[in-house]
Design a protein around this motif. Sequence first.
Motif, short mmCIF file in Angstrom:
data_model
loop_
_atom_site.label_atom_id
_atom_site.label_comp_id
_atom_site.label_asym_id
_atom_site.label_seq_id
_atom_site.Cartn_x
_atom_site.Cartn_y
_atom_site.Cartn_z
N GLY A 119 0.81 -1.22 0.00
CA GLY A 119 0.00 0.00 0.00
C GLY A 119 0.84 1.26 0.00
O GLY A 119 2.09 1.23 0.00
N LEU B 209 5.29 5.04 2.12
CA LEU B 209 5.67 6.17 2.98
C LEU B 209 6.70 5.73 4.01
O LEU B 209 7.68 6.42 4.28
N HIS C 290 0.25 10.15 8.40
CA HIS C 290 1.60 10.58 8.02
C HIS C 290 2.52 10.66 9.24
O HIS C 290 3.70 10.33 9.15
N ALA D 175 -2.25 9.35 -3.48
CA ALA D 175 -3.11 8.20 -3.19
C ALA D 175 -4.45 8.28 -3.93
O ALA D 175 -5.28 7.39 -3.78
N SER E 124 -4.96 1.78 -3.64
CA SER E 124 -6.12 1.45 -2.81
C SER E 124 -7.39 2.08 -3.35
O SER E 124 -8.42 1.41 -3.45
#
Length: 397
Positions: free
Chosen positions: A102, A107, A133, A213, A245
């Motif tokens: 994902g 990240l 985040h 995203a 996603s």
Amino acid sequence: MFDQLDVLPADPLLGLITLYNNDTNPKKVDLGVGVYRDEHGHTAIMQAIQKAEKIHMDKEDSKTYLGPIGVAGFVNGIKSLVLGESSQAVASGRVAGLQTPGGCGALRIGAELLKRIKGEVTVWASDPTWANHIPLISSAGLEIKSYPYFDAETGGIKFDAMDAKLAELGPNDILLLHGCCHNPTGADLSYEQWQQIAKRAAEQGFIPFVDIAYQGLGDGLEEDVKGVRYLSEHVEEMVIATSCSKNFGLYRERTGTLLVQTKSAENAHAIQTHVQDAARANYSMPPAYGGFLVDTVLQDPALRKEWEDELNSMAERVKSLRAGLLEKIQARDIDKDFSFIVEQKGMFSFLGISKEQVRKMREDYSIYMADSSRINVAGLNTECLDYVADALEAVLK
Ligand SMILES: Cc1ncc(COP(=O)(O)O)c(C=O)c1O
């Protein structure tokens, strides 16, 4: 040993799901969790993905390991989707990349890479930013601070204040940006603002880290990455975390990529070994299934067209819900100007109402949203717009 650890507070959004599920009001509306929903509140498997599953099932003859890079064809497909078929950086071998579990996995591996390269770096995130985040980046050992971003008065961006903060950044700084469809505010940078950021990054040496995203869920697949592509063409180095996603509906298959644009093919080769090494130390290899499906869709012209059409219709549905909600609000006795709802992009909007008003929406009308007043616009449907506007009118009185 384990008796030393206390129970952690529940995740607020997950708590909201439980409250919603237990609510018996037939008019209840879920605007909380950030997944795309159709008119019936269902998060369906995309048609092109269903077809790709059949093709893949018939073809797959082994489940042996693939290695930390994941499905290589998928990674190349995402490079083109995000940076463009004619990206010079990609053509010259300057972009390292690997499949990740994902966008979150991307990240996290991106943050670990930055931790390896530089000693004391600071990651700058928009105020506000997507809540996840903070733990994803800080748990890799990086410091995270925020730059001015959302203007609650206008529902847009405080770009002057943001730019003034960017003027202070230098080579030890990382600028975390949302590629499009900013989560949680829906307030996106204009093309001119992307250009200004690129100019500063090139002159001052800070590194952009773009989290994308929602490509295709704003103004279209190409339009949504105009800013990212401009950056890629005007700065030498950058990091990009992508997620499939939302735009491929592959939430639970955990499908994303980390791309790292470097100064040379030689640098990219070194970075490739590092991101693979970081993956190996975390989860070894990504789940392959989602990567195979996206690769199948992107490589088959008919399937790709079908996916693009479906994605466009999802984006159009969200836009028409934005327009519909604004129309209903404007037809009521509400003082606050909500016209930002149609300016904002993607699935989210910040309504800009108080926590107390959010609570009333939930307790008196069974309309669920995050405490920040972020709503998932895709959670609306044409049936409930009047009800939601009535509730807003009542709680804003
Ligand atoms: C801004 C942003 N980045 C990244 C992600 C990563 O999602 P996932 O790990 O499910 O691919 C999300 C998902 O909600 C998001 O909103």
